[in-house]
Enzyme design. Structure first.
Site, short mmCIF file in Angstrom:
data_model
loop_
_atom_site.label_atom_id
_atom_site.label_comp_id
_atom_site.label_asym_id
_atom_site.label_seq_id
_atom_site.Cartn_x
_atom_site.Cartn_y
_atom_site.Cartn_z
N ASP A 40 37.80 8.61 40.89
CA ASP A 40 39.14 8.64 40.29
C ASP A 40 40.19 8.39 41.37
OD1 ASP A 40 40.35 10.07 37.44
OD2 ASP A 40 41.72 9.81 39.14
N ILE A 41 41.19 7.61 41.05
CA ILE A 41 42.22 7.23 42.02
C ILE A 41 43.14 8.41 42.38
CG2 ILE A 41 44.07 6.46 40.45
CD1 ILE A 41 44.23 3.91 42.22
N ASN B 179 38.49 13.12 27.46
CA ASN B 179 39.73 13.25 26.71
C ASN B 179 39.78 12.19 25.60
OD1 ASN B 179 40.78 15.33 28.39
ND2 ASN B 179 41.31 13.79 29.92
N GLU C 296 44.74 9.01 28.75
CA GLU C 296 45.71 8.04 29.30
C GLU C 296 45.16 6.62 29.28
OE1 GLU C 296 46.74 9.54 33.15
OE2 GLU C 296 47.93 11.18 32.33
N VAL C 297 43.88 6.48 29.54
CA VAL C 297 43.29 5.14 29.60
C VAL C 297 42.40 4.95 28.37
CG1 VAL C 297 41.83 3.55 30.90
CG2 VAL C 297 43.33 5.15 32.12
N HIS D 169 35.62 7.22 28.74
CA HIS D 169 35.15 7.64 30.06
C HIS D 169 34.90 9.13 30.08
CE1 HIS D 169 39.57 7.74 29.98
NE2 HIS D 169 39.51 8.78 30.80
N HIS E 99 34.92 12.31 32.84
CA HIS E 99 35.26 12.79 34.18
C HIS E 99 34.16 13.74 34.63
CE1 HIS E 99 39.74 11.88 33.85
NE2 HIS E 99 39.40 11.88 32.57
P1 AMP Z 1 42.34 10.19 31.00
O1 AMP Z 1 43.63 10.96 30.99
O2 AMP Z 1 41.18 11.02 30.54
O3 AMP Z 1 42.47 8.89 30.23
O4 AMP Z 1 42.03 9.86 32.51
C1 AMP Z 1 42.33 8.63 33.13
C2 AMP Z 1 41.99 8.77 34.59
O5 AMP Z 1 41.95 7.49 35.15
C3 AMP Z 1 42.98 9.59 35.40
O6 AMP Z 1 42.31 10.69 36.00
C4 AMP Z 1 43.50 8.60 36.44
O7 AMP Z 1 43.73 9.18 37.71
C5 AMP Z 1 42.38 7.58 36.49
N1 AMP Z 1 42.74 6.25 36.91
C6 AMP Z 1 43.79 5.49 36.51
N2 AMP Z 1 43.79 4.30 37.13
C7 AMP Z 1 42.70 4.28 37.94
C8 AMP Z 1 42.14 3.33 38.84
N3 AMP Z 1 42.70 2.13 39.04
N4 AMP Z 1 41.01 3.67 39.50
C9 AMP Z 1 40.44 4.87 39.33
N5 AMP Z 1 40.91 5.81 38.48
C10 AMP Z 1 42.02 5.53 37.81
#
Ligand code: AMP
Length: 125
Positions: free
Chosen positions: A35-36, A97, A105-106, A110, A112
């Site tokens: 994770d970034i 999530n 968010e994405v 996925h 974690h």
């Molecule tokens: P979620 O809120 O469950 O959708 O988590 C999305 C996760 O993606 C967050 O923990 C971010 O820090 C992570 N994230 C966003 N952009 C990147 C990226 N380019 N590389 C790695 N992780 C990312």
């Protein structure tokens, strides 16, 4: 159920090689990367390579091979990183999530993997 996948999401771009990632492991159907913005000493994301929005979409429409590959990769990572309790590891937490209240968010499914310190209670009240 109709699922609307946005192919401009950041993980889709990672899968297409348009932006870099810190790869932890890769299989035919899945990719794991750091994770970034890590929220624990170990914070790995595992994603299917297929275009699935969230857990429900993946469970409903992924093939058996994709689902097995994904699950086994998550487990392989916890074992390879020495986290699995059965290997005397100190444990870990998996989070997936989904949607607004899940604070996703994405919009690419996925999981974690969080570990490396005591993670406290499951949720802050
Ligand atoms: P979620 O809120 O469950 O959708 O988590 C999305 C996760 O993606 C967050 O923990 C971010 O820090 C992570 N994230 C966003 N952009 C990147 C990226 N380019 N590389 C790695 N992780 C990312």
């Amino acid at each position: 159920m109709a699922y609307d996948y946005d192919d401009q999401n950041i993980f889709a771009k990672i899968l297409r090689g348009e932006i870099p990632n810190s790869t932890v492991a890769e299989t035919d159907h899945s990719l794991a990367f750091n994770d970034i913005a890590p929220q624990a000493p170990i914070h790995v994301l595992v994603i299917p390579k297929g275009a699935y929005v969230n857990f429900d979409h993946f469970a409903a429409e992924a093939s058996d091979a994709e689902i097995v590959d994904f699950s086994r990769l998550v487990s392989k990572i916890t074992q390879d990183l020495g986290l699995a309790p059965e290997g005397n590891g100190e444990g870990y937490r998996l989070i997936a999530n989904s949607g607004l209240n899940g604070h996703q968010e994405v919009p690419h499914y996925h999981i974690h993997i969080l570990a490396g310190r005591p993670l406290g209670p499951m949720l802050v009240k």
